[in-house]
Design an enzyme around this catalytic site. Structure first.
Site, PDB file in Angstrom:
ATOM      1  CD  GLU A 174      -2.959  -1.111   0.297  1.00 54.17           C
ATOM      2  OE1 GLU A 174      -3.189  -0.036  -0.268  1.00 54.17           O
ATOM      3  OE2 GLU A 174      -3.579  -2.148   0.051  1.00 54.17           O
ATOM      4  CB  CYS A 196      -1.759   7.305   1.389  1.00 56.54           C
ATOM      5  SG  CYS A 196      -3.182   6.517   2.153  1.00 56.54           S
TER       6      CYS A 196
HETATM    7  P1  NAD Z   1       8.399   4.819   4.510  1.00 59.12           P
HETATM    8  O1  NAD Z   1       8.419   4.030   3.252  1.00 59.12           O
HETATM    9  O2  NAD Z   1       9.526   5.743   4.764  1.00 59.12           O
HETATM   10  O3  NAD Z   1       8.346   3.854   5.777  1.00 59.12           O
HETATM   11  C1  NAD Z   1       7.294   2.939   5.971  1.00 59.12           C
HETATM   12  C2  NAD Z   1       7.787   1.810   6.849  1.00 59.12           C
HETATM   13  O4  NAD Z   1       8.768   1.044   6.153  1.00 59.12           O
HETATM   14  C3  NAD Z   1       8.429   2.260   8.153  1.00 59.12           C
HETATM   15  O5  NAD Z   1       7.999   1.410   9.187  1.00 59.12           O
HETATM   16  C4  NAD Z   1       9.909   2.073   7.877  1.00 59.12           C
HETATM   17  O6  NAD Z   1      10.681   1.855   9.027  1.00 59.12           O
HETATM   18  C5  NAD Z   1       9.894   0.832   6.999  1.00 59.12           C
HETATM   19  N1  NAD Z   1      11.060   0.644   6.136  1.00 59.12           N
HETATM   20  C6  NAD Z   1      11.906   1.576   5.645  1.00 59.12           C
HETATM   21  N2  NAD Z   1      12.848   0.989   4.854  1.00 59.12           N
HETATM   22  C7  NAD Z   1      12.570  -0.342   4.843  1.00 59.12           C
HETATM   23  C8  NAD Z   1      13.163  -1.473   4.188  1.00 59.12           C
HETATM   24  N3  NAD Z   1      14.218  -1.351   3.383  1.00 59.12           N
HETATM   25  N4  NAD Z   1      12.605  -2.688   4.382  1.00 59.12           N
HETATM   26  C9  NAD Z   1      11.512  -2.823   5.176  1.00 59.12           C
HETATM   27  N5  NAD Z   1      10.923  -1.807   5.815  1.00 59.12           N
HETATM   28  C10 NAD Z   1      11.440  -0.559   5.647  1.00 59.12           C
HETATM   29  O7  NAD Z   1       7.006   5.556   4.524  1.00 59.12           O
HETATM   30  P2  NAD Z   1       6.447   6.602   5.610  1.00 59.12           P
HETATM   31  O8  NAD Z   1       7.179   7.881   5.426  1.00 59.12           O
HETATM   32  O9  NAD Z   1       6.421   5.975   6.938  1.00 59.12           O
HETATM   33  O10 NAD Z   1       4.936   6.776   5.146  1.00 59.12           O
HETATM   34  C11 NAD Z   1       4.515   7.718   4.215  1.00 59.12           C
HETATM   35  C12 NAD Z   1       4.206   7.055   2.905  1.00 59.12           C
HETATM   36  O11 NAD Z   1       3.240   6.041   3.120  1.00 59.12           O
HETATM   37  C13 NAD Z   1       3.572   7.990   1.893  1.00 59.12           C
HETATM   38  O12 NAD Z   1       4.138   7.746   0.625  1.00 59.12           O
HETATM   39  C14 NAD Z   1       2.106   7.581   1.884  1.00 59.12           C
HETATM   40  O13 NAD Z   1       1.421   7.870   0.702  1.00 59.12           O
HETATM   41  C15 NAD Z   1       2.213   6.116   2.139  1.00 59.12           C
HETATM   42  N6  NAD Z   1       0.968   5.597   2.686  1.00 59.12           N
HETATM   43  C16 NAD Z   1       0.211   4.790   1.896  1.00 59.12           C
HETATM   44  C17 NAD Z   1      -1.007   4.304   2.357  1.00 59.12           C
HETATM   45  C18 NAD Z   1      -1.857   3.394   1.510  1.00 59.12           C
HETATM   46  O14 NAD Z   1      -2.746   2.757   2.066  1.00 59.12           O
HETATM   47  N7  NAD Z   1      -1.650   3.289   0.220  1.00 59.12           N
HETATM   48  C19 NAD Z   1      -1.434   4.645   3.632  1.00 59.12           C
HETATM   49  C20 NAD Z   1      -0.643   5.471   4.418  1.00 59.12           C
HETATM   50  C21 NAD Z   1       0.566   5.935   3.920  1.00 59.12           C
END
Ligand code: NAD
Length: 510
Positions: free
Chosen positions: A253, A287
């Protein structure tokens, strides 16, 4: 340094001061340290997954009714502790307490829906065995996958991962949840509430592990049966690549750049109200929030005037009167500033606010009009309280521009007569007609995107099926003399009969 600059600097410093072994949780509005949490290394992640695997035997062995009760007790436990919970969400994430309550309420709706509908969606189903296999009965049984690794973001730290947690649990899986490093306390609160509500269950049905990206990456490598990730597209791609090594399935997502189409027959006041809210609530860190608007030329002036009027009265802050809070993640502030700058450099005009609206950790609403479609401000996810508005000559043009994006998550259409017709032509996972974000609040509707917005669906029946795998069972009830098709006893007479039967069954279509 101004107060806001020193707050931002304090928050950034506090997050920098974290180490590989300890994570510091910080109030994004004040920079104050809220708590420290030990970081789970590779070994701790594997131990959590092993514990979850052994608990899976008990949890998957419960009946749907027993799991439903456990999930509903969890929801009630969150309600019982809602004051404390919403305070924590406000403090660690920055959003106003009322918004925290709404987020919790939405998550509760989903827990209840998943709990109450799992049996209907996942119970064994008989299917027709077909004419040539009529001596068989056939059924599909949806099996839990086992252990689901859930990796969450910080923007809706309860609602968003809950779309995986509640549905995975309702489908009979155990979960290992790594919340975002910016919402660690909130993630732990949710997991603890599950354990408090269900003391008789073994440890490991719902486990929370803390850490940064490295802990998430370790979870992806840990042998879980599926990774359910919510976060940025860039991280989603890394996870999919890492999961390919073990063919671990992924639910992704990811980000969005959601368009809104305001047709000439739209209710202008209603559209302006929804766009103003959808673009800026939660500081624009949504998002499926409104990022780009395409408005028909015939109503451009009154529509822009109305959005501007509404957003002129909307302010960021952390007091009880604030419409929305600070930016949760300090580094996002620079991205929003850069997008405002590129919008202005790429032909756009700010009709409300501008670069000066960025007062970290807060950003006041910004409305940008007539920005070039290739600008980062229109093409990339901004994730801030800004919106671009472009005038179009026709609905066809609006649809073409709306679809011209690498993302395809949510969308909205405002039209008195043509809403659904326009919605059907959008390349997205969901559309709200005459509202924004309506689809996200209806538990029965699946949520997810296409393209760079991700793979798979949370919520609704598809959200339960994501966390199960179909097991097909074919039972031979009796043997038909002379019809042993899958045996060396098959005779020439059987083949002669089949050569008559096949043209009758399949050869008469004109
Ligand atoms: P992010 O990708 O920076 O981090 C998300 C999670 O992934 C965190 O828990 C982080 O620690 C983890 N992570 C980071 N690198 C990783 C790796 N290499 N392997 C595994 N896990 C890893 O995102 P964010 O800044 O926390 O969230 C914002 C983003 O999320 C925005 O782009 C937003 O649009 C998206 N989002 C999407 C939805 C949806 O349902 N489509 C909902 C909410 C947020």
């Amino acid at each position: 340094m101004s107060t806001t600059e020193s707050t931002a600097a304090a928050a950034a410093k506090a997050s920098e001061s974290t180490s590989d072994t300890e994570l510091t949780s910080v109030n994004p509005a004040t920079g104050e340290v809220i708590a420290t949490h030990p970081v789970a290394d590779e070994e701790a992640v594997r131990a959590a997954v092993a514990k979850a695997r052994s608990a899976a035997a008990t949890w998957s062995g419960l009946s749907f009714a027993e799991r439903k009760q456990a999930l509903l007790r969890w929801a009630s436990r969150l309600v019982a502790r809602s004051d404390e919970f919403c305070d924590l969400i406000h403090t660690e994430n920055g959003k106003p307490r009322d918004d925290a309550y709404l987020e919790m309420m939405l998550a509760l709706e989903h827990i209840a829906w998943a709990a109450k509908n799992a049996e209907k969606v996942l119970k064994p189903k008989k299917v027709s065995s077909g004419a040539t296999m009529s001596n068989f009965s056939a059924s599909i049984e949806q099996r839990p996958l086992g252990v689901i690794g859930v990796i969450g973001p910080w923007n809706y730290p309860v609602y968003t991962p809950n779309g995986s947690l509640a549905y995975a649990l309702a489908a009979g899986n155990t979960v290992v949840f790594k919340p975002s490093e910016y919402s660690t306390g909130i993630g732990n609160f949710v997991g603890k509430a599950f354990a408090e509500a269900n003391p008789e269950l073994p440890d490991g049905v719902f486990t929370v592990i803390n850490g940064y990206g490295a802990t998430g990456a370790a979870l992806v490598r840990s042998g879980v049966d599926k990774v359910a990730f919510t976060g940025s597209t860039a991280t989603g791609k890394k996870i999919m690549a890492a999961a390919a090594d073990t063919l671990t399935p992924v639910l992704l997502e990811c980000g969005g750049k959601d368009p809104v189409i305001v047709a000439e027959d739209a209710d202008i006041a209603a559209a302006a109200d929804a766009v103003a809210y959808g673009a800026t609530m939660n500081s624009g860190q949504t998002c499926a929030g409104v990022e780009r608007v395409y408005v028909h030329k015939s109503i451009r002036e009154p529509f822009i005037a109305e959005v501007t009027k509404i957003l002129s009265g909307v302010h960021a802050g952390s007091d009880d009167k604030a419409s929305y809070g600070p930016m949760t993640m300090p580094s996002q502030v620079d991205i929003v500033r850069r997008h405002i700058e590129s919008a202005l450099a790429d032909g756009g005009t700010a009709v409300l606010g501008g670069v000066e609206s960025v007062k970290a950790p807060y950003i006041e609403p910004v409305i940008l009009v007539d920005v070039d479609e290739n600008s980062d401000a229109v093409a990339e996810e901004t994730f801030g309280p800004t919106v671009t508005i472009r005038t179009v000559d026709s609905v066809d043009e609006a649809i073409e521009l709306a679809n011209n994006s690498k993302y395809g998550l949510g969308s909205a259409v405002f039209s008195r007569k043509r809403g659904v017709e326009i919605a059907r032509r959008l390349r997205v996972g969901a559309t709200s007609v005459n509202s924004v974000l309506g689809f996200a609040a209806i538990a029965a509707l699946p949520f997810g995107g296409v393209g760079d917005s991700g793979i798979g669906r949370i919520h609704g029946a598809p959200g339960l099926l994501e966390f199960s795998s179909p097991h097909s069972i074919a039972v031979q009830r009796f043997a038909i003399p002379g019809m042993a098709l899958m045996s060396y006893k098959r005779t020439d007479a059987t083949m002669k009969m089949l050569r008559k039967m096949v043209p009758f069954l399949h050869g008469r279509n004109k």
